[in-house]
Design an enzyme around this catalytic site. Structure first.
Site, PDB file in Angstrom:
ATOM      1  N   ARG A  77     -16.674  -5.533 -64.745  1.00 10.90           N
ATOM      2  CA  ARG A  77     -17.875  -5.477 -63.907  1.00 10.90           C
ATOM      3  C   ARG A  77     -18.222  -6.858 -63.368  1.00 10.90           C
ATOM      4  O   ARG A  77     -18.782  -7.006 -62.292  1.00 10.90           O
ATOM      5  CB  ARG A  77     -19.075  -4.971 -64.716  1.00 10.90           C
ATOM      6  N   ARG A 100     -35.236  -2.242 -70.187  1.00 12.90           N
ATOM      7  CA  ARG A 100     -35.054  -2.982 -68.927  1.00 12.90           C
ATOM      8  C   ARG A 100     -36.031  -2.411 -67.898  1.00 12.90           C
ATOM      9  O   ARG A 100     -35.672  -1.671 -67.006  1.00 12.90           O
ATOM     10  CB  ARG A 100     -33.601  -2.907 -68.461  1.00 12.90           C
ATOM     11  N   CYS A 124     -26.349  -3.101 -68.384  1.00 17.75           N
ATOM     12  CA  CYS A 124     -25.988  -3.406 -69.770  1.00 17.75           C
ATOM     13  C   CYS A 124     -27.061  -2.891 -70.733  1.00 17.75           C
ATOM     14  O   CYS A 124     -28.234  -2.974 -70.456  1.00 17.75           O
ATOM     15  CB  CYS A 124     -25.898  -4.922 -69.970  1.00 17.75           C
ATOM     16  N   ASP A 160     -27.044 -15.269 -70.551  1.00 19.23           N
ATOM     17  CA  ASP A 160     -25.730 -14.681 -70.248  1.00 19.23           C
ATOM     18  C   ASP A 160     -24.592 -15.499 -70.848  1.00 19.23           C
ATOM     19  O   ASP A 160     -23.430 -15.101 -70.741  1.00 19.23           O
ATOM     20  CB  ASP A 160     -25.533 -14.546 -68.736  1.00 19.23           C
ATOM     21  N   LYS A 162     -21.329 -13.410 -59.464  1.00 15.80           N
ATOM     22  CA  LYS A 162     -21.672 -11.975 -59.492  1.00 15.80           C
ATOM     23  C   LYS A 162     -23.147 -11.779 -59.178  1.00 15.80           C
ATOM     24  O   LYS A 162     -23.505 -10.979 -58.314  1.00 15.80           O
ATOM     25  CB  LYS A 162     -21.383 -11.376 -60.857  1.00 15.80           C
ATOM     26  N   ASN A 163     -24.037 -12.520 -59.874  1.00 19.62           N
ATOM     27  CA  ASN A 163     -25.466 -12.237 -59.768  1.00 19.62           C
ATOM     28  C   ASN A 163     -26.076 -12.709 -58.461  1.00 19.62           C
ATOM     29  O   ASN A 163     -27.200 -12.338 -58.139  1.00 19.62           O
ATOM     30  CB  ASN A 163     -26.205 -12.804 -60.982  1.00 19.62           C
TER      31      ASN A 163
END
Ligand code: EPZ
Length: 434
Positions: free
Chosen positions: A397, A122, A117, A305, A22-23
Site C-alpha cells: 500500500r 479513526r 490501517c 509512522d 505516499k501521504n
C-alpha cells in the site's frame, strides 16, 4: 497471497533512490479535481494506495493518462460523478480527501467512511467541523458521508487535535470558498506543505502551511499545472533504520534532509552515523547500538509512522528502551510478531518497554498494517535465519518496490505467491492495473 521470504544477516550497502511521498500523493491526486484545467503530476509512487486513488478518479469520469516515469496527466473537466463507490473508497483512509476536493469544487460529495490501517479509533469529527464551518451540511448513513453546501464561505477553523487529514481536507474545501479561511492548530507535516504548494501552483492563495496557522483566500478559478511530489520522508526513514539494523553503509538519494531531522537526531542518539548532503544522506554503523527512549509526536516531532521501525532497531540495542506512542491508541500490534522472533517487549497502554538483547531469530510472521510490515522486514533483514512475512499487501500500500530496492542493496529477499484466502477485492487492490 504473496509473501516475502528473507534470509537475514546480510549488510545493506550501496545506493537507493527514494520514491514520491505516499501521504502527499494521496492528497494531491484528489486535489486535481479542484482544477479547471488538466494537471500533470510527477514522482508519483507506484503503490496500491495510488492505484486506488487513480481508480476513483477514473470511476468519477476524470480522464487519466499514465505517461510513464511515475507521471500522470489528469483532466478533471470530464468528471461527471461526485460519489466515490463504497467498495473502492473503504479500502484506504485517504479516500476521505475526495470529500474535501469534491465539496470544494462541486459543493457536494458522497464518500464512504474511511478504511485504512487498524490503528485504533479513526474518527472524522474534525473533518466535519471544518466542512460545516465553511457552510456545508453533512449526513452519515450506511457507512457513507454525504456533504452539500449552497455556498462555501471562508471562516475560522480551530482544530481540537492536531490532525493531518482534517488540515488537508480543510485546505481542499477552502481554496475556492468565498473569502478568508484561517485554520488554527493545523498539522505541519511535509505533506501538508506539499499539498499547499500544489494548490498554490494552480493559483490558490495560501500562506502559512507548515506552521500551525494557515490562511486561505478563496479564488474563483484554478488553472492546470505540472507538479512533482516530494520524496517520501517515511520511506527514507525506513531505509535509514534498515541500514542501521544490518550495520550497513548506504547512500540514500532523493531525500529532503530537513524532513528527516527528528529521525536523524534519534538515530544518532542510538549510535548511527549520518552524513547529510543537499538531496541525499549517507547512513552507516561502525559501533554498538545504544538503548534510547522515543516519544512520537506531530511534526516536527518523531513521526508515529516510524515508531514500529525504530522499535525493531531498539530490540538490537543492549538494555532497556522505552517507546511512547502519543498519536494512535493501537499502534503496538506488531509487537506480538516481533516476540515470535525473540524480542522481549512489554506493552502497557501507550508505552512499550523494550529489553534489547542485541539479536533476533527468523520466524514466520504476519504484517498487520503498513508500517508494522516495514518493521518486520527490518527484523527479518537483521535476524539470523529465515523470516517469512505474510499479508504483504499492507506493505505494498505504501512502499514502492521495497523488495527490489532492498535486493539491490544486497538483501536476500524474494516475493513468492502461495494459494491464498485473501479476499478478491484486496487482491485487485494490490495489483490494480491503471
Ligand atoms: C495521517 O493519518 C497519515 N495517513 C497516517 O499515516 C499518520 O499516522 C497520521 O496522519 C499522523 O501523522 C495519511 O496521510 C493517508 P490524523 P490521519 O488525522 O490523517 C485524531 C501511514 O502509515 N483525529 O493526523 O488519519 C486521530 O484519532 C499512515 O502512512 C480525531 O480525533 O491522522 C489521531 O489520534 C498510518 N478526529 C490523531 O487525531 C479527526 O477528525 C491524528 O490523526 C481526525 C483525527
Amino acid at each position: 497471497m504473496d509473501k516475502f521470504i528473507i534470509k537475514g544477516g546480510r549488510r545493506l550497502t550501496g545506493e537507493v533512490v527514494i520514491s514520491g511521498a505516499k501521504n502527499a500523493a494521496v492528497a494531491i491526486l484528489p486535489a486535481v479535481i479542484l482544477s479547471d484545467e488538466p494537471c500533470t503530476i510527477e514522482n508519483v509512487p507506484s503503490i496500491s494506495d495510488v492505484n486506488i486513488s487513480i481508480r476513483i478518479l477514473k470511476e468519477m469520469g476524470a480522464t487519466v493518462e499514465y505517461l510513464g516515469n511515475n507521471t500522470y496527466r489528469i483532466d478533471p473537466t470530464t468528471i461527471d460523478k461526485c460519489c466515490v463507490p463504497y467498495e473502492t473508497a473503504r479500502k484506504m483512509r485517504a479516500s476521505y480527501y475526495f470529500l474535501g476536493a469534491l465539496l470544494g469544487k462541486f459543493k457536494k460529495a458522497r464518500v464512504s467512511m474511511p478504511g485504512g490501517c487498524p490503528l485504533g479509533d479513526r474518527p472524522i469529527d474534525q473533518h466535519l467541523k471544518a466542512f460545516t464551518a465553511l457552510g456545508a451540511e453533512y449526513n452519515l448513513s450506511q457507512g457513507m458521508v454525504d456533504l452539500k453546501a449552497d455556498k462555501l464561505e471562508g471562516n475560522q477553523i480551530f482544530f481540537d487535535v492536531v490532525t493531518v487529514g482534517a488540515t488537508m481536507n480543510a485546505m481542499l474545501a477552502a481554496v475556492r470558498a468565498e473569502g478568508l479561511t484561517v485554520i488554527e492548530n493545523a498539522a505541519k507535516e511535509p505533506h501538508i506543505v506539499d499539498l499547499a504548494n500544489f494548490l498554490s501552483a494552480m493559483g490558490a492563495n495560501i500562506i502559512g502551511a507548515g506552521t500551525d496557522v494557515i490562511k486561505i483566500k478563496g479564488v474563483k478559478y484554478l488553472h492546470g499545472t505540472t507538479y512533482s511530489v516530494i520524496p517520501d520522508q517515511i520511506e527514507a526513514g525506513t531505509f535509514m533504520v534498515a541500514v542501521a539494523a544490518t550495520k550497513g553503509d548506504v547512500l540514500i538519494k532523493n531525500v529532503i534532509p530537513k524532513h528527516l531531522e527528528s529521525i536523524t537526531k534519534k538515530l544518532e542518539k542510538i549510535g548511527v552515523n549520518i552524513q547529510q548532503f543537499d538531496d541525499s544522506i549517507r547512513v552507516w554503523v561502525d559501533g554498538p547500538l545504544v538503548k534510547t527512549n522515543v516519544k512520537t509526536a506531530p511534526h516536527p516531532g518523531f513521526p508515529t509512522d516510524m515508531q514500529s521501525q525504530i522499535a525493531t532497531l531498539l530490540t538490537l540495542a543492549e538494555g532497556t528502551s522505552i517507546i511512547t506512542e502519543n498519536i494512535w491508541e493501537q499502534r503496538f500490534r506488531y509487537v506480538d510478531e516481533l516476540r515470535r522472533m525473540g524480542a522481549d517487549i512489554t506493552v502497557n497502554g501507550k508505552v512499550a518497554l523494550i529489553e534489547g538483547k542485541g539479536k533476533l531469530m527468523g520466524a514466520p510472521v504476519k504484517a498487520c498494517d503498513l508500517r508494522a510490515g516495514a518493521a518486520l522486514i527490518i527484523a527479518g533483514l537483521a535476524a539470523s535465519g529465515v523470516t517469512e512475512i505474510e499479508d504483504i499487501f499492507h506493505i505494498e500500500r505504501g512502499y514502492d518496490c521495497m523488495e527490489g530496492k532492498l535486493r539491490a542493496l544486497g538483501a536476500d529477499i524474494e516475493k513468492v505467491s502461495v494459494p491464498d484466502t485473501q479476499s478478491k477485492s484486496d487482491k485487485e487492490n494490490g495489483r490494480e492495473a491503471v
